[in-house]
Write a protein that holds these residues in place. Sequence first.
Motif, mmCIF file in Angstrom:
data_model
loop_
_atom_site.group_PDB
_atom_site.id
_atom_site.type_symbol
_atom_site.label_atom_id
_atom_site.label_comp_id
_atom_site.label_asym_id
_atom_site.label_seq_id
_atom_site.Cartn_x
_atom_site.Cartn_y
_atom_site.Cartn_z
ATOM 1 N N ILE A 80 -5.998 -7.293 8.482
ATOM 2 C CA ILE A 80 -6.165 -6.456 9.676
ATOM 3 C C ILE A 80 -6.929 -5.189 9.316
ATOM 4 O O ILE A 80 -7.866 -4.781 10.026
ATOM 5 C CB ILE A 80 -4.796 -6.110 10.286
ATOM 6 N N PHE A 81 -6.550 -4.561 8.217
ATOM 7 C CA PHE A 81 -7.208 -3.346 7.754
ATOM 8 C C PHE A 81 -8.689 -3.597 7.519
ATOM 9 O O PHE A 81 -9.547 -2.815 7.946
ATOM 10 C CB PHE A 81 -6.520 -2.881 6.469
ATOM 11 N N ALA A 161 1.957 3.980 12.356
ATOM 12 C CA ALA A 161 1.486 4.573 11.103
ATOM 13 C C ALA A 161 0.283 3.831 10.531
ATOM 14 O O ALA A 161 -0.686 4.452 10.078
ATOM 15 C CB ALA A 161 2.621 4.601 10.070
ATOM 16 N N PHE A 162 0.314 2.499 10.576
ATOM 17 C CA PHE A 162 -0.787 1.722 10.005
ATOM 18 C C PHE A 162 -2.079 1.962 10.771
ATOM 19 O O PHE A 162 -3.162 2.052 10.185
ATOM 20 C CB PHE A 162 -0.421 0.240 10.013
ATOM 21 N N PHE A 167 -7.494 4.722 11.119
ATOM 22 C CA PHE A 167 -8.342 5.769 11.704
ATOM 23 C C PHE A 167 -8.829 6.744 10.633
ATOM 24 O O PHE A 167 -10.019 7.100 10.589
ATOM 25 C CB PHE A 167 -7.553 6.523 12.773
ATOM 26 N N VAL A 168 -7.942 7.167 9.741
ATOM 27 C CA VAL A 168 -8.324 8.113 8.690
ATOM 28 C C VAL A 168 -9.322 7.477 7.733
ATOM 29 O O VAL A 168 -10.281 8.127 7.305
ATOM 30 C CB VAL A 168 -7.070 8.596 7.927
ATOM 31 N N GLN A 169 -9.122 6.205 7.405
ATOM 32 C CA GLN A 169 -10.069 5.500 6.525
ATOM 33 C C GLN A 169 -11.452 5.462 7.146
ATOM 34 O O GLN A 169 -12.470 5.707 6.473
ATOM 35 C CB GLN A 169 -9.557 4.076 6.261
ATOM 36 N N ILE A 170 -11.537 5.160 8.432
ATOM 37 C CA ILE A 170 -12.827 5.118 9.119
ATOM 38 C C ILE A 170 -13.448 6.502 9.171
ATOM 39 O O ILE A 170 -14.649 6.680 8.912
ATOM 40 C CB ILE A 170 -12.645 4.543 10.540
#
Length: 297
Positions: A80-81, A161-162, A167-170
Amino acid sequence: MYPFGKGFARFIPFILLLIPMGLYLVFYFGPSVMTVIYSFTDVKNIPGSSMKFVGLENYYDLFYSGNSGERWRSIINTLIFMFVVTIVQNGVALFVAVLINQRLRGDYFYRAVFFLPVVLGVAVVALIWSMMFDPMSGPVNMLYEWLFGYKDMFFASFTHAFGYIIFVQIWMYMGYSMLIFLAGLQSVPKDLYEAGYIDGTTKWQSFRHITFPLIAPSFTVNMLLSIIGAMSAFDIILATTDGRFNTRTMAYDVYKETFRGSLEMGLPSALSVVQFLIILVFVVVAVRQTRKREVEY
């Protein structure tokens, strides 16, 4: 012709190449091969301990042991990530790159702003968003309460949370993808657009039939970087939730089993091999599909 001279001078370039090749073999290729070997043994992280060949036992334990449910959940979270980060990050990066390529006023400033998260580092990014998403007094929670009338737990939420980590990774790496797309856009010859304008093409047709095929190599590079980066990301999870609240991925499990779990090294080695094979499959498929769209000019 002797571009490097005669005699011994001809071998100097090859001798100099031995230095990076040696570093690669010692610090990358060698550990990778040993990881595969360890995945078939019961090696322990104890100096002087013996090592015994156990075949596929570690791989069996990964998927059929008592905590196999958590392992499957980590694999699903990883997929998913990977899918969400790859699609959204490249989509947003391409959109922003197209806008900046319009020669907007202050375009260099916008480039710097969008690229800034890349150079901040994971620790700084995690600290920034932990403060922004603070459940008690964070500005985002205040905005949520003002707009929707409720507060969220953000990185402490089992259901959200996931998504916030994605969002932060993007947000953190979108600027890198944007610069690659921007470089591709600026390499497209302008006379192709002029010829298309004379033929009566719309902006969408121009983008679809001129721009996108010619920036396909940039798209291929971004796809590969996004897939590999998302599949191997564990640092942002470690810095925000530490794997709690259903945010574990395969990369995080490798870290946890290696440095925080038992002294067994065979199980995390097997997990690393499985993770590598999954990355290899998606990378090969992505390259085959994206290379079909590449054209030369």
